[in-house]
Design a protein around this motif. Structure first.
Motif, mmCIF file in Angstrom:
data_model
loop_
_atom_site.group_PDB
_atom_site.id
_atom_site.type_symbol
_atom_site.label_atom_id
_atom_site.label_comp_id
_atom_site.label_asym_id
_atom_site.label_seq_id
_atom_site.Cartn_x
_atom_site.Cartn_y
_atom_site.Cartn_z
ATOM 1 N N TYR A 134 20.358 136.391 64.686
ATOM 2 C CA TYR A 134 20.488 135.809 66.458
ATOM 3 C C TYR A 134 20.642 134.716 65.857
ATOM 4 N N TYR B 185 18.334 130.856 67.436
ATOM 5 C CA TYR B 185 17.431 130.649 68.043
ATOM 6 C C TYR B 185 16.940 129.049 68.531
ATOM 7 N N GLN C 118 14.342 126.187 68.407
ATOM 8 C CA GLN C 118 12.237 125.151 68.477
ATOM 9 C C GLN C 118 12.037 124.058 68.899
ATOM 10 N N LEU D 288 9.932 129.598 69.226
ATOM 11 C CA LEU D 288 11.349 130.357 68.995
ATOM 12 C C LEU D 288 11.716 130.902 70.171
ATOM 13 N N PHE E 274 18.017 127.973 65.095
ATOM 14 C CA PHE E 274 17.586 128.608 63.387
ATOM 15 C C PHE E 274 18.042 130.208 64.060
ATOM 16 N N THR F 77 11.844 143.120 59.309
ATOM 17 C CA THR F 77 11.474 141.800 60.123
ATOM 18 C C THR F 77 12.878 140.894 59.805
ATOM 19 N N GLN F 78 12.526 140.031 60.974
ATOM 20 C CA GLN F 78 13.558 139.427 60.669
ATOM 21 C C GLN F 78 14.010 137.741 59.315
ATOM 22 N N PHE G 252 15.590 134.087 58.327
ATOM 23 C CA PHE G 252 15.590 133.164 58.943
ATOM 24 C C PHE G 252 16.522 132.631 58.177
ATOM 25 N N GLY G 253 17.376 131.706 58.603
ATOM 26 C CA GLY G 253 17.987 130.288 57.698
ATOM 27 C C GLY G 253 17.496 129.142 57.843
ATOM 28 N N PRO G 254 18.282 128.050 57.313
ATOM 29 C CA PRO G 254 16.600 126.412 56.804
ATOM 30 C C PRO G 254 16.667 126.096 58.383
#
Lengths: 113, 119
Positions: B33, B35, B37, B43, B90, B107-108, B110-112
């Protein structure tokens, strides 16, 4: 129009007390909910989830409550610790959203020593 | 495991410039995915990919293109950057495959994030 709402942009709590973060949703088709925690300059990390077949899910200091009739869920943190200071996002999913989650705008929690 | 990695961490572009944000995951996840923010907005999903070779639009796809290069990598391209695309981006991944609903432990990851500024 936001389908997942977190009406408190920020919340301050004393260390050791209970933190209650609220989330409201408008789509009655949502049936799976998650809470994420996000520190500055990092990606969100999963905290706890709940399916609509339950009304409570607990994991250590974190408990999520779901009130389907009110379309409301809440995250309780007991006792609150300074390390809990972060932005908390509520997210929801439904069949008609496939694999996607809809996120709320977040609540910034500050736990004061 | 590195989890989900994103490059670059920061980027400043001028209006009209193009760039590609890279994302990779080493967890053998099926879905990925992108996103964005923005303050007070949470998000918002730009695009997602439920499996290698498939991509679908999310809530805010305009001005973006994506490529699911292989199972590991999912890139986001801005062809002609605009100031409205200033945001934190993200990437996320999840084990679920196409058509699978979330499970209780799902759950997902996430990257930083990539902080993008378009002047």
């Amino acid at each position: 129009d936001q389908q997942v709402k977190q009406n408190s942009p920020s919340l301050s709590v004393q260390e050791g007390r209970i933190s209650i973060l609220n989330c409201d949703y408008t789509n009655s088709m949502f049936d799976y909910f998650l809470w994420y925690k996000k520190y500055p300059a990092e990606g969100p990390t999963f905290l706890i989830s709940i399916s609509s077949i339950k009304d409570k899910n607990e994991d250590g200091r974190f408990t999520v409550f779901l009130n389907k009739s009110a379309k409301h869920l809440s995250l309780h943190i007991v006792p609150s610790q300074p390390g809990d200071s972060a932005v908390y996002f509520c997210a929801a999913s439904a069949d008609n959203y496939g694999q996607n989650f809809v996120f709320g705008p977040g609540t910034r929690l500050s736990v004061l020593p | 495991n590195a989890g989900v990695t994103q490059t670059p961490k920061f980027q400043v572009l001028k209006t009209g410039q193009s760039m590609t944000l890279q994302c990779a995951q080493d967890m053998n996840h099926n879905s990925m995915y992108w996103y964005r923010q923005d303050p007070g907005m949470g998000l918002r999903l730009i695009y997602y990919s439920a499996s290698e070779g498939t991509t679908d639009k999310g809530e805010v796809p305009n001005g973006y293109n994506v490529s699911r290069l292989n199972k590991r990598e999912f890139s986001l391209r801005l062809e002609s950057a605009a100031p409205s695309q200033t945001s934190v981006y993200f990437c996320a991944s999840t084990p679920r495959g196409h058509g699978e609903r979330p499970m209780s432990t799902d759950t997902q990851y996430f990257g930083p994030g990539t902080r993008l500024t378009v002047l």
